[in-house]
Design a protein around this motif. Structure first.
Motif, PDB file in Angstrom:
ATOM      1  N   THR A  13       0.854  -1.194   0.000  1.00  0.00           N
ATOM      2  CA  THR A  13       0.000   0.000   0.000  1.00  0.00           C
ATOM      3  C   THR A  13       0.889   1.244   0.000  1.00  0.00           C
ATOM      4  O   THR A  13       2.040   1.194   0.405  1.00  0.00           O
ATOM      5  CB  THR A  13      -0.920   0.064   1.246  1.00  0.00           C
ATOM      6  N   LEU A  25       2.479  -0.135   3.657  1.00  0.00           N
ATOM      7  CA  LEU A  25       2.766  -1.501   4.098  1.00  0.00           C
ATOM      8  C   LEU A  25       3.750  -2.107   3.110  1.00  0.00           C
ATOM      9  O   LEU A  25       3.438  -2.271   1.927  1.00  0.00           O
ATOM     10  CB  LEU A  25       1.483  -2.336   4.154  1.00  0.00           C
ATOM     11  N   VAL A 159       5.516  -1.183   8.377  1.00  0.00           N
ATOM     12  CA  VAL A 159       4.834   0.028   7.924  1.00  0.00           C
ATOM     13  C   VAL A 159       5.885   1.127   7.921  1.00  0.00           C
ATOM     14  O   VAL A 159       6.534   1.383   8.935  1.00  0.00           O
ATOM     15  CB  VAL A 159       3.644   0.402   8.821  1.00  0.00           C
ATOM     16  N   THR A 218      -4.169   1.563   4.654  1.00  0.00           N
ATOM     17  CA  THR A 218      -3.075   0.742   5.185  1.00  0.00           C
ATOM     18  C   THR A 218      -3.477   0.122   6.519  1.00  0.00           C
ATOM     19  O   THR A 218      -3.260  -1.074   6.755  1.00  0.00           O
ATOM     20  CB  THR A 218      -1.797   1.592   5.346  1.00  0.00           C
TER      21      THR A 218
END
Length: 301
Positions: A13, A25, A159, A218
């Motif tokens: 993402t 991500l 992340v 996300t």
């Protein structure tokens, strides 16, 4: 002899928006690149870049004193490498001071056209060798958000977010129970991410709103407990980026009759896509000429 290794990457993402501070991500891959160094007395850096089959695809000899190219198989690649060496030396002036020469081999464990990070893994390996900040070295050479450097160093999903220009990396628990229904498919062409970034930067859009929407997606994707929910979020992300970039999705362009979800990864139009479905349904893509189909468990660390 010294050896360094960095993981490849895929961005699930946040493509494009990650440049403006969105949370992305990102998934380190089981594929990557190594760099080995052996000191010599040649007065040169004797460099070889090897494919996954140990075939040299690029060679060059560079003066260790001033990094001038002596011989090379590819002038453009040699000049890029010289730039990396000079930037590395500027970040650590003591780099190579104890060397009279060196044999350097890099080796990819994936085809270099796959777009899994042949540049970022090189930068991270060079930074390890020279003991410099890999994010700064990336910024000074190829540019980009830096998520690929974070993946190079991580053995778990992350992340990634740039906060006031600084990288922020959060290790996350992302191991979908439905990962046997996730596949990565190569689109048979490598996309130039630098060109794609430049095109994005010229868009006249509300990037704060885009970042906020991508951040929500996300977070939602990380919390998806079943495939239906996961697919719905992937589809929303594709529509959001399609509207932003004023480009049709890959599914609309090439695979409009496929029943599962399809998500672009990284620069739109090339490299890999993420596809949901069953193993037998991957024949749809193979029959269309997209023969590189990799199950999630064989791609992601």
């Amino acid at each position: 002899m010294m050896e360094f290794y960095s993981n490849g990457k895929l961005l699930l993402t946040g493509e494009y928006a990650i440049l403006d501070g969105a949370k992305g991500l990102a998934l380190p891959t089981k594929f990557g690149q190594s760099l080995t160094v052996k000191k010599s007395k040649t007065g040169q850096i004797n460099w070889r870049s090897l494919t996954e089959n140990n075939t040299p695809w690029f060679t060059t000899d560079i003066s260790i004193d001033n990094f001038n190219v002596i011989t090379t198989s590819d002038v453009a690649a040699a000049h890029r490498l010289v730039q990396i060496f000079r930037k590395t030396k500027s970040l650590n002036p003591a780099f190579l001071d104890s060397y009279q020469g060196g044999y350097v081999d890099t080796k990819l464990t994936f085809p270099k056209d796959w777009g899994l990070g042949s540049s970022s893994t090189l930068i991270n390996n060079m930074a390890q060798w020279a003991e410099v900040d890999p994010y700064q070295l990336l910024e000074d050479t190829f540019g980009g958000s830096g998520y690929d450097i974070a993946c190079a160093q991580s053995d778990s999903p992350i992340v990634y977010q740039k906060i006031e220009g600084n990288p922020n990396v959060e290790i996350v628990d992302f191991d979908p129970a439905f990962k046997d229904r996730l596949f990565f498919i190569y689109l048979n062409k490598k996309q130039n991410s630098r060109d794609a970034i430049e095109t994005y930067r010229q868009l006249d859009i509300d990037k704060k709103e885009l970042v906020a929407e991508v951040n929500d997606l996300t977070s939602l994707l990380l919390g998806a407990k079943n495939l239906d929910r996961f697919e719905a979020i992937l589809n929303r992300h594709e529509i959001l980026l399609s509207d932003t970039l004023k480009l049709p999705t890959i599914k609309q362009q090439i695979f409009p009759d496929y029943q599962g979800s399809i998500k672009s990864l990284g620069a739109w139009g090339g490299d890999f896509i993420l596809v949901t479905g069953r193993q037998q349904e991957m024949e749809y893509f193979i029959n269309k000429g997209y023969a590189t189909v990799i199950p999630y468990s064989k791609m992601i660390l």
